[in-house]
Design an enzyme around this catalytic site. Sequence first.
Site, PDB file in Angstrom:
ATOM      1  N   GLY A  23       0.837  -1.206   0.000  1.00 55.88           N
ATOM      2  CA  GLY A  23       0.000   0.000   0.000  1.00 55.88           C
ATOM      3  C   GLY A  23       0.864   1.244   0.000  1.00 55.88           C
ATOM      4  CG  ASP A  34       3.027  -6.712   7.479  1.00 52.60           C
ATOM      5  OD1 ASP A  34       2.511  -6.152   6.497  1.00 52.60           O
ATOM      6  OD2 ASP A  34       2.417  -7.478   8.233  1.00 52.60           O
ATOM      7  N   GLY A  35       4.340  -6.898   4.476  1.00 57.69           N
ATOM      8  CA  GLY A  35       4.378  -7.831   3.340  1.00 57.69           C
ATOM      9  C   GLY A  35       5.616  -7.589   2.484  1.00 57.69           C
ATOM     10  CB  SER A  36       7.071  -4.471   1.132  1.00 64.40           C
ATOM     11  OG  SER A  36       5.791  -4.050   0.757  1.00 64.40           O
ATOM     12  CE  LYS A  49     -19.114   7.769  30.581  1.00 65.48           C
ATOM     13  NZ  LYS A  49     -18.046   7.664  29.660  1.00 65.48           N
ATOM     14  CD  GLU A 100      -8.391  -1.605   7.466  1.00 69.63           C
ATOM     15  OE1 GLU A 100      -9.060  -1.318   6.471  1.00 69.63           O
ATOM     16  OE2 GLU A 100      -7.167  -1.772   7.431  1.00 69.63           O
ATOM     17  CB  THR A 133       2.789   0.777   6.287  1.00 68.14           C
ATOM     18  OG1 THR A 133       1.419   0.528   6.681  1.00 68.14           O
ATOM     19  CG2 THR A 133       3.664   0.512   7.502  1.00 68.14           C
ATOM     20  CB  ILE A 134      -1.141   4.852   6.649  1.00 66.08           C
ATOM     21  CG1 ILE A 134      -2.126   3.725   6.314  1.00 66.08           C
ATOM     22  CG2 ILE A 134      -0.807   5.681   5.428  1.00 66.08           C
ATOM     23  CD1 ILE A 134      -3.545   4.226   6.025  1.00 66.08           C
ATOM     24  CG  ASP A 135      -1.665  -0.293   8.120  1.00 68.57           C
ATOM     25  OD1 ASP A 135      -2.525   0.565   7.862  1.00 68.57           O
ATOM     26  OD2 ASP A 135      -1.521  -1.337   7.453  1.00 68.57           O
ATOM     27  NE  ARG A 139      -0.923  -4.802  -0.292  1.00 64.21           N
ATOM     28  CZ  ARG A 139      -1.834  -3.845  -0.044  1.00 64.21           C
ATOM     29  NH1 ARG A 139      -2.915  -3.772  -0.768  1.00 64.21           N
ATOM     30  NH2 ARG A 139      -1.653  -3.004   0.944  1.00 64.21           N
ATOM     31  CB  CYS A 140       4.559  -8.417  -7.128  1.00 62.30           C
ATOM     32  SG  CYS A 140       5.203  -9.408  -8.470  1.00 62.30           S
ATOM     33  CG  LEU A 168     -10.523   9.972   3.163  1.00 55.78           C
ATOM     34  CD1 LEU A 168      -9.780  10.893   4.111  1.00 55.78           C
ATOM     35  CD2 LEU A 168     -11.941  10.484   2.967  1.00 55.78           C
ATOM     36  NE  ARG A 192     -28.453  11.378  12.614  1.00 55.28           N
ATOM     37  CZ  ARG A 192     -28.722  11.845  11.408  1.00 55.28           C
ATOM     38  NH1 ARG A 192     -27.771  12.420  10.696  1.00 55.28           N
ATOM     39  NH2 ARG A 192     -29.925  11.738  10.921  1.00 55.28           N
ATOM     40  NE  ARG A 221      -2.385  -4.413   5.751  1.00 54.28           N
ATOM     41  CZ  ARG A 221      -2.687  -5.015   4.615  1.00 54.28           C
ATOM     42  NH1 ARG A 221      -3.372  -6.128   4.622  1.00 54.28           N
ATOM     43  NH2 ARG A 221      -2.298  -4.502   3.469  1.00 54.28           N
ATOM     44  CG  ASP A 280       1.477  -2.780  10.367  1.00 58.03           C
ATOM     45  OD1 ASP A 280       2.383  -2.093   9.852  1.00 58.03           O
ATOM     46  OD2 ASP A 280       0.780  -3.566   9.712  1.00 58.03           O
TER      47      ASP A 280
HETATM   48  O1  F6P Z   1      -1.500  -1.409   4.751  1.00 63.30           O
HETATM   49  C1  F6P Z   1      -2.075  -0.222   4.357  1.00 63.30           C
HETATM   50  C2  F6P Z   1      -3.556  -0.391   4.124  1.00 63.30           C
HETATM   51  O2  F6P Z   1      -4.083   0.878   3.758  1.00 63.30           O
HETATM   52  C3  F6P Z   1      -4.343  -0.990   5.279  1.00 63.30           C
HETATM   53  O3  F6P Z   1      -4.614  -0.067   6.295  1.00 63.30           O
HETATM   54  C4  F6P Z   1      -5.567  -1.510   4.560  1.00 63.30           C
HETATM   55  O4  F6P Z   1      -6.150  -2.583   5.248  1.00 63.30           O
HETATM   56  C5  F6P Z   1      -5.017  -1.972   3.247  1.00 63.30           C
HETATM   57  O5  F6P Z   1      -3.788  -1.287   3.050  1.00 63.30           O
HETATM   58  C6  F6P Z   1      -5.931  -1.738   2.071  1.00 63.30           C
HETATM   59  O6  F6P Z   1      -5.352  -2.302   0.953  1.00 63.30           O
HETATM   60  P1  F6P Z   1      -5.829  -2.036  -0.544  1.00 63.30           P
HETATM   61  O7  F6P Z   1      -5.442  -0.633  -0.909  1.00 63.30           O
HETATM   62  O8  F6P Z   1      -5.106  -3.047  -1.343  1.00 63.30           O
HETATM   63  O9  F6P Z   1      -7.316  -2.183  -0.558  1.00 63.30           O
END
Ligand code: F6P
Length: 323
Positions: A11, A103-105, A212, A223, A126-128, A72-73, A254, A163, A172, A130
């Site tokens: 990503g 982490d995948g990369s 409250k 997510e 990565t934005i995560d 993602r290859c 976004l 609301r 992730r 993680d």
């Molecule tokens: O790892 C970055 C990320 O944006 C995750 O937060 C998310 O679950 C995933 O990639 C979404 O992947 P894709 O853009 O392939 O839908």
Amino acid sequence: IKCIGVLTSGGDAPGMNAAIRAVTRAAIYNNIEVKGIMRGYRGLIFDEIIPFRSNSVSNIIQQGGTILKTARCKEFMSVEGRQIAYEAMQREGIDALVVIGGDGSLTGARILAQEHNIPIVGLPGTIDNDLNGTDMTIGYDTALNTIMEAVDKIRDTASSHERLFFIEVMGRECGYLALNGAIATGAEAAIIPERMYGTDQLGELISQGFRKSKNSSLVLVTEGDITGGAMAMAERVKKEYPQYDVRVTILGHLQRGGSPTATDRILASRMGAAAIDALLDDQRNVMIGIQNDQLVYVPFSKAIKKNKPINENLVNTLKILSI
Ligand code: F6P
């Protein structure tokens, strides 16, 4: 080392361009040739490799996304695919790789390095947030700011209509975006994967009474399969507590876009330059991390372990401040 290849994979994350720029410029500064590899590992397998000069990376520090594109290859997941990638590196005279991704990369990088004895240095892109062994990943701060701006807007309508909003953010299996996003926006709670086991976070929240003294509530939800996502939370509340007027917003992709913050640009610039230092220092199979503002080398095996602990102090802070 005479020539390095640089690629972005997985990503995209804001700040990846600043990292590409830093890797390229730091390499050239040290008289190392640079080749840009397009579309992640795909570029090695399908021969999309471009010579980079200093001006190949002009005017990109402020841009989101990645000029090298990303993917993602699937082919790279097989031994045969990685053999083709290795042969391409040999043909192109690439002695070492800098891989920018999550982490995948970095898992891919680790396997390639093991099978073919190539020096590889990773940058956490990565934005995560993680990856283990680093306080921050490139892109995380920008995504957090994007979440903050979006949730501030949702707050206006939430409070006008009184609301309860469940707002789903990315991450992730990692709750940093939701947790710090909730602290930054003054949300009532964050439902995060790290606390799903043995705790009914939604149940706790309901039993304390969402509102409250307040007339609206914002709950950030990570997510994914572990939490079940914001939609599932909303369905449960609608069934069990019909008195609440519930809405869901899924922020989605976004969160991955936009111009990187100063924090991400500086982090990416420091890490990119450090990747070249690491290679010159004979480091291999390490990710550049940052801990207490110091750049560190984190072995791939440690960086990609899926168990980054959540900072309990943040969990408590959110709890205390949302009374
Ligand atoms: O790892 C970055 C990320 O944006 C995750 O937060 C998310 O679950 C995933 O990639 C979404 O992947 P894709 O853009 O392939 O839908």
